[in-house]
Design an enzyme around this catalytic site. Structure first.
Site, mmCIF file in Angstrom:
data_model
loop_
_atom_site.group_PDB
_atom_site.id
_atom_site.type_symbol
_atom_site.label_atom_id
_atom_site.label_comp_id
_atom_site.label_asym_id
_atom_site.label_seq_id
_atom_site.Cartn_x
_atom_site.Cartn_y
_atom_site.Cartn_z
ATOM 1 C CE LYS A 196 -3.696 2.245 2.672
ATOM 2 N NZ LYS A 196 -4.533 2.129 3.890
ATOM 3 C CE LYS A 248 -6.548 2.061 -0.489
ATOM 4 N NZ LYS A 248 -7.202 2.058 0.829
#
Length: 325
Positions: A196, A248
């Site tokens: 992420k 992400k």
């Protein structure tokens, strides 16, 4: 005279049926996970201005909304709470009567067969908006892990089907797996936000969860410039016991998705985040793109790069579009 090659790629593009017959990647309703925002203390859905078409739902309407989505073909959702009971550590998340636990129980009662995933973090439940316990102006990793263990046990007691930790704390998967297993929840899988990035694409999400977050998350989320570290982060989580890995954001990180796909056999997810969604919506509203075509092409790009699962605010639309194909 023009020399014609013996092999012509266009032979298999001549008709729609031919193109479908040799298509390498496909989209299915089962590929998509829809994020759902649930706000404490409201009576009617609240539109999120920066994310057209996305709403925060009151708890009283969560069950009905999930039943509607299930009938349309949405098989999995991930729940985000918008809490009115915030403190400096997010303690409402390990309260069996808190918002997170209530939402999970409501969701499972309404749609027992739907996959209910909890986003396990603290940013929506802390008064400072950071993803854990803040000491000396930074998130303290190990104190946050202790709280995260309490949070996931609460989610498990409430009946959650899958845990999805998003805080990017070092050692979070090992800590969660230890906590779940020690309490007898060995059957609950973990979908880790394993890679992420500290991304500018998250901006509209802060509106979605009514965050008062200040500063940056650069000390715990990943530097967007780092590709080798991105692979290492996901492989570390795999080694700690993550059942599903995730990248992400999505579109700016297709190279990272491919690297992780080549380095791991675990199921791989991608989060098509709020900024990506909002940009498509804005361009479509301006009349400069075909929204449906752009979205489906983007989803195929994720699949082609190596993803199995896609978290997107477009999940309901995509499932309806697939029915038209």
């Amino acid at each position: 005279m023009t020399t014609t090659p013996d092999f012509r790629f266009r032979r298999l593009r001549r008709t729609k049926v031919l193109r479908q017959l040799v298509r390498e990647n496909h989209l299915r309703p089962e590929d998509f996970i829809l994020p759902i925002f649930v706000e404490e203390g409201i009576q009617e859905p609240v539109e999120i201005a920066s994310m057209p078409g996305v709403k925060r739902f009151p708890e009283t309407q969560l069950g009905g909304e999930l039943r509607r989505l299930w009938q349309l073909g949405v098989k999995a959702v991930i729940l985000f709470g918008v809490s009115q009971h915030k403190d400096d550590c997010g303690s409402d998340t390990w309260n069996d009567k808190g918002l997170m636990a209530r939402c999970i129980r409501t969701a499972k009662a309404a749609t027992p067969d739907m996959l209910i995933i909890s986003d396990n973090c603290f940013c929506e439940y802390t008064d400072h908006g950071h993803c854990g316990v803040v000491h000396d102006n930074d998130v303290d990793n190990d104190s946050t892990l202790e709280n995260l263990q309490a949070q996931v046990i609460t989610a498990a007691r409430a009946g959650v089907d899958m845990i999805a930790p998003s805080g990017m704390m070092d050692g979070m998967i090992a800590a969660i797996r230890e906590a779940l297993d020690s309490e007898g929840y060995t059957h609950i899988p973990i979908m880790s936000y394993s890679t992420k990035f500290a991304s500018a694409f998250y901006g509209p999400f802060r509106d979605a969860v009514d965050s008062n977050f200040k500063g940056t998350r650069n000390t715990y989320q990943m530097d967007p410039a780092n590709g080798r570290e991105a692979l290492a982060e996901s492989l570390q989580d795999e080694g700690e016991g993550a059942d599903i890995l995730m990248v992400k954001p999505g579109m700016a990180y297709l190279d990272v998705i491919r690297e992780i796909r080549d380095g791991s056999n675990q199921p791989l997810a991608v989060y098509h985040v709020s900024g990506e969604y909002a940009m498509i919506k804005a361009a479509a509203a301006a009349g400069v793109i075909d929204e449906k075509s752009i979205v489906l092409e983007s989803m195929i790009a994720f699949k082609r790069a190596g993803c199995d699962l896609i978290l997107t605010y477009y999940a309901e639309d995509i499932i309806n579009w697939l029915k038209e194909e």
